[in-house]
Design a protein around this motif. Sequence first.
Motif, PDB file in Angstrom:
ATOM      1  N   LYS A  30     164.010  27.261  75.382  1.00 14.95           N
ATOM      2  CA  LYS A  30     162.987  28.309  75.463  1.00 14.95           C
ATOM      3  C   LYS A  30     162.912  28.792  76.913  1.00 14.95           C
ATOM      4  O   LYS A  30     162.589  28.028  77.810  1.00 14.95           O
ATOM      5  N   ALA A  33     158.221  33.423  78.619  1.00 14.53           N
ATOM      6  CA  ALA A  33     156.791  33.119  78.607  1.00 14.53           C
ATOM      7  C   ALA A  33     155.989  34.394  78.810  1.00 14.53           C
ATOM      8  O   ALA A  33     156.448  35.341  79.461  1.00 14.53           O
ATOM      9  N   ALA A  35     151.859  35.523  79.893  1.00  9.35           N
ATOM     10  CA  ALA A  35     150.702  34.928  80.561  1.00  9.35           C
ATOM     11  C   ALA A  35     149.588  35.955  80.715  1.00  9.35           C
ATOM     12  O   ALA A  35     149.832  37.168  80.745  1.00  9.35           O
ATOM     13  N   ASN A 169     155.602  22.511  79.162  1.00  9.90           N
ATOM     14  CA  ASN A 169     155.061  22.393  77.814  1.00  9.90           C
ATOM     15  C   ASN A 169     154.834  23.782  77.232  1.00  9.90           C
ATOM     16  O   ASN A 169     155.133  24.797  77.871  1.00  9.90           O
ATOM     17  N   ARG A 170     154.299  23.820  76.042  1.00 12.39           N
ATOM     18  CA  ARG A 170     154.086  25.129  75.419  1.00 12.39           C
ATOM     19  C   ARG A 170     153.084  25.978  76.204  1.00 12.39           C
ATOM     20  O   ARG A 170     153.255  27.183  76.362  1.00 12.39           O
ATOM     21  N   LEU A 171     152.019  25.322  76.707  1.00  9.71           N
ATOM     22  CA  LEU A 171     151.011  26.012  77.508  1.00  9.71           C
ATOM     23  C   LEU A 171     151.026  25.487  78.937  1.00  9.71           C
ATOM     24  O   LEU A 171     151.285  24.305  79.168  1.00  9.71           O
ATOM     25  N   ILE A 222     147.100  31.533  82.753  1.00  4.64           N
ATOM     26  CA  ILE A 222     147.486  30.645  81.680  1.00  4.64           C
ATOM     27  C   ILE A 222     148.716  31.249  81.002  1.00  4.64           C
ATOM     28  O   ILE A 222     148.728  32.451  80.683  1.00  4.64           O
ATOM     29  N   TYR A 224     152.099  30.974  78.133  1.00  7.23           N
ATOM     30  CA  TYR A 224     152.579  30.454  76.834  1.00  7.23           C
ATOM     31  C   TYR A 224     154.088  30.626  76.770  1.00  7.23           C
ATOM     32  O   TYR A 224     154.606  31.736  76.922  1.00  7.23           O
ATOM     33  N   LYS A 225     154.794  29.524  76.537  1.00  9.07           N
ATOM     34  CA  LYS A 225     156.253  29.543  76.487  1.00  9.07           C
ATOM     35  C   LYS A 225     156.743  29.776  75.073  1.00  9.07           C
ATOM     36  O   LYS A 225     156.200  29.216  74.121  1.00  9.07           O
ATOM     37  N   PHE A 226     157.786  30.613  74.948  1.00  7.50           N
ATOM     38  CA  PHE A 226     158.352  30.847  73.613  1.00  7.50           C
ATOM     39  C   PHE A 226     159.856  31.058  73.712  1.00  7.50           C
ATOM     40  O   PHE A 226     160.396  31.249  74.787  1.00  7.50           O
TER      41      PHE A 226
END
Length: 226
Positions: A30, A33, A35, A169-171, A222, A224-226
Motif C-alpha cells: 500500500k 494515503a 489526509a 498502520n492504516r491510520l 490524520i 489514512y493509508k490505502f
Amino acid sequence: MKLKKHLIYIFVFFFCLQIKAQEDKEVKEKKNAIAVSFGSTGLGLEYARKLSNKLNARFVWHSLKIEDFEQEDVEIKSDLVDILANLEVSIVDIGIEYLPFKNSSFKLTAGLGILNKVNLNGVVTYNEDVVFGEVVITNEDAGEIIADITWTDTAPYVGIGFGRAIPKNRLGFGIEFGSYITSSPKIDLTASNLLENTASQKENLQESLEDFKFIPRIQIRIAYKF
C-alpha cells in the motif's frame, strides 16, 4: 480414504497460507494515503504517494476563511480604535517529505506553495469621539482606514515534523512546523473623512512590511493509508 482426507486438509491449509501471504504482501505494498489537516493555513486535504522507504510525494490544498473578526479597544499612538478583519487563504502545495531515520517518524518537508489567494483586509475606526481642543468629532464623522494586504505568486516552503504521510498502520497522526518563504505583500490603503490623509502613508506601510516574507505553515493531520 483417510489419506485422501489428510491430503485435502493439507491442501486447504497451504491454500489458506497462500491467501494470507498474498494479503500480507498487498498490505505491505500500500503506497497511497489521503489526509485531513488543520492549522495556520486552515483546513487541508492531502494526497500522498510513497516513492521510496525514505521519500514521499505530497499534494495538499489548504483553505481558510475568517469573516468579520472584531478586535475592540486597540491602542495606536494613544488612540483607542476598533479593528474589523477578514482573512481568506487558498494555497496548493506540491512537495516531498524525507524520513532520515528508519525507525522514527521524524521528517523534513520541502516544496512549493501556489498562493492562489492570501488576503488580509482590515477596517480601522475610532471607537469613541475625537476631541480637538473644544471641537468634538463623532467617531462616525472621523472616518475609517481600510488596509488590504495580499500575498500572491508561488513560494517555497520548508519544515520539520513527526508523522509519516504514508503511515505504517492504516491510520496515522502527525504534526508539522514550517514556513512559506514569500516576497513582500502588496499593500492597498484607503481612508475617508478626517482620516483621508492617512492614505498617504501607504508607502511607509509597504516599507514596514518589506521584511514580512514568512507565512507560518503549522499543521496537525490524520492520514489514512490505502
